[in-house]
Design an enzyme around this catalytic site. Structure first.
Site, PDB file in Angstrom:
ATOM      1  N   ARG A 158      -3.696   3.332   9.275  1.00  0.00           N
ATOM      2  CA  ARG A 158      -2.470   3.465   8.490  1.00  0.00           C
ATOM      3  C   ARG A 158      -1.395   4.179   9.297  1.00  0.00           C
ATOM      4  O   ARG A 158      -1.638   4.715  10.359  1.00  0.00           O
ATOM      5  CB  ARG A 158      -2.759   4.254   7.202  1.00  0.00           C
ATOM      6  N   ARG A 175      -6.226  -8.997   4.109  1.00  0.00           N
ATOM      7  CA  ARG A 175      -5.976 -10.396   4.470  1.00  0.00           C
ATOM      8  C   ARG A 175      -6.332 -10.665   5.929  1.00  0.00           C
ATOM      9  O   ARG A 175      -7.015 -11.639   6.247  1.00  0.00           O
ATOM     10  CB  ARG A 175      -4.482 -10.700   4.220  1.00  0.00           C
ATOM     11  N   ARG A 176      -5.872  -9.780   6.811  1.00  0.00           N
ATOM     12  CA  ARG A 176      -6.165  -9.958   8.236  1.00  0.00           C
ATOM     13  C   ARG A 176      -7.652  -9.771   8.509  1.00  0.00           C
ATOM     14  O   ARG A 176      -8.279 -10.583   9.204  1.00  0.00           O
ATOM     15  CB  ARG A 176      -5.372  -8.944   9.071  1.00  0.00           C
ATOM     16  N   CYS A 186      -2.096  -6.871  -2.881  1.00  0.00           N
ATOM     17  CA  CYS A 186      -2.656  -6.129  -1.736  1.00  0.00           C
ATOM     18  C   CYS A 186      -4.171  -5.990  -1.807  1.00  0.00           C
ATOM     19  O   CYS A 186      -4.820  -5.795  -0.793  1.00  0.00           O
ATOM     20  CB  CYS A 186      -2.057  -4.722  -1.685  1.00  0.00           C
ATOM     21  N   LYS A 211       7.674  -8.831   2.349  1.00  0.00           N
ATOM     22  CA  LYS A 211       6.246  -8.816   2.003  1.00  0.00           C
ATOM     23  C   LYS A 211       5.858  -7.570   1.199  1.00  0.00           C
ATOM     24  O   LYS A 211       4.813  -7.550   0.569  1.00  0.00           O
ATOM     25  CB  LYS A 211       5.371  -8.941   3.253  1.00  0.00           C
ATOM     26  N   ASP A 212       6.721  -6.519   1.204  1.00  0.00           N
ATOM     27  CA  ASP A 212       6.448  -5.317   0.420  1.00  0.00           C
ATOM     28  C   ASP A 212       6.866  -5.463  -1.044  1.00  0.00           C
ATOM     29  O   ASP A 212       6.514  -4.622  -1.875  1.00  0.00           O
ATOM     30  CB  ASP A 212       7.183  -4.105   1.004  1.00  0.00           C
ATOM     31  N   ARG A 235       0.780   4.083  14.432  1.00  0.00           N
ATOM     32  CA  ARG A 235      -0.376   3.228  14.736  1.00  0.00           C
ATOM     33  C   ARG A 235      -0.504   2.959  16.237  1.00  0.00           C
ATOM     34  O   ARG A 235      -1.601   2.953  16.783  1.00  0.00           O
ATOM     35  CB  ARG A 235      -0.286   1.917  13.949  1.00  0.00           C
TER      36      ARG A 235
END
Length: 361
Positions: free
Chosen positions: A167, A149-150, A261, A98-99, A173
């Site tokens: 972040r 997105r979330r 992003c 996904k990166d 986190r």
């Protein structure tokens, strides 16, 4: 006896040195775990090779006080690693798929996509809220996520909650969640938590009706130099056919939408009885406006190592010569068709507004 010993020593001196394959990775604990798993598989497949892991920090690892969507750099977690690849300092790089942008810099390709872990998002709750769900959290509870997105999807579903950027790597986190009182919960990729062995921290798995996932989430991609046929052949055996086809469809969808992003785009894919189902959606930043739909295509998952002769085999940045071309093209066309359907329903306007608003704040 001594004669045999001398002969063995001479043979050893004359034998070629074991070839060393240098593997690039980010420095985070999760990145190392992911890279170690890929290297372990390669070692088992190629016992005659040595593998050296080279870890480095990326832009995304260094800039921790700005939301990912604001940094404006497409290759946040990949640029430094690709620079090492370009300079022949490493032979391959292991990434979270996904990166990786859907358009890679010239000269690079994704030479393998490994079998996908759970692609869904997971909720980790502050210790005082263990046993809750997002729905049952108190009014105005703050939920941390680094993803537009979330946030866009969850704001729409759980309007009683507030969503704020958080972040840092997974360890950071989780520490912020546990030690500070700012967040009631944070949203993370389930695959990352599983790979870290933190299953017990998963308080809730978000299903697609609640929150669809990021393109490529849960899968690992191995990036190599596009013309390095030796390394392409070496890593090509790692391709998982079903994961590959699902991710080609997802990446084609995102690329055709020109998403990234800075805009909320999400997907959900399944394969069943030779059918690939792709659901995709776009959202406004606050989640109030959205367009989503589902399409399917007939795609039989191929057996690995079937022949497929191609001069330029890249599709959405992926090279998979040992997987037949037909299913790959069908997966790509499915992604493009769904993107076109959403664009015909007004997706471009939602994405343009989301981009402008994100840039303005």
């Amino acid at each position: 006896m001594s004669g045999n010993g001398n002969a063995a020593a001479t043979a050893e001196e004359n034998s070629p040195k074991m070839r060393v394959i240098r593997v690039g990775t980010r420095k985070s604990q999760l990145a190392r775990i992911q890279t170690d798993s890929v290297v372990a598989t390669l070692k088992a497949l190629y016992p005659g090779l040595q593998f050296e892991i080279i870890a480095m920090s990326t832009t995304g690892d260094k800039i921790l006080d700005t939301a990912l969507s604001k940094i404006g750099e497409k290759s946040l977690f990949t640029k430094e690693l690709e620079h090492a690849l370009e300079k022949n300092e490493v032979d391959l790089v292991v990434h979270s798929l996904k990166d990786l942008p859907t358009v890679l810099p010239p000269g690079f390709t994704i030479g393998a996509i490994c079998k996908r872990e759970n692609p869904h998002d997971a909720v980790v709750f502050h210790p005082k809220f263990v046993g809750k769900t997002l729905e049952t959290l108190p009014e105005k509870s703050v939920v941390g996520t680094s993803s537009l997105r979330r946030a866009a999807q969850l704001q729409r579903k759980f309007s009683h909650l507030e969503f704020r950027s958080i972040r840092g790597n997974l360890n950071t986190r989780l520490r912020k969640l546990d030690e500070q009182q700012e967040f009631s919960a944070i949203i993370l990729a389930a695959a990352g938590l599983q790979r870290m062995g933190w299953h017990n921290r998963v308080g809730q798995i978000l299903h697609p009706e609640e929150c669809m996932y990021a393109v490529g989430q849960g899968a690992l991609g191995v990036e190599v130099r596009a013309k390095d046929q030796d390394i392409l052949d070496l890593v090509g055996v790692l391709h998982d056919p079903e994961t590959l086809l699902r991710c080609i469809a997802e990446r084609a969808f995102l690329r055709h939408l020109e998403g990234g992003c800075s805009v909320p785009v999400a997907v959900h894919t399944t394969m069943k009885d030779g059918q690939l189902y792709l659901t995709g959606g776009v959202w406004s930043l606050d989640g109030s406006d959205s367009i989503q739909d589902t399409m399917q295509a007939t795609i039989h998952v191929p057996a690995q190592h079937e022949d497929g002769p191609e001069d330029d085999p890249q599709l959405v940045g992926i090279t998979a010569r040992n997987i037949p071309r037909g299913p790959q093209l069908a997966a790509q066309n499915l992604g493009i068709s769904l993107a076109n359907l959403l664009l015909s329903k007004g997706a471009k306007n939602i994405l343009d507004v989301a981009r402008q608003l994100n840039d303005a704040h």
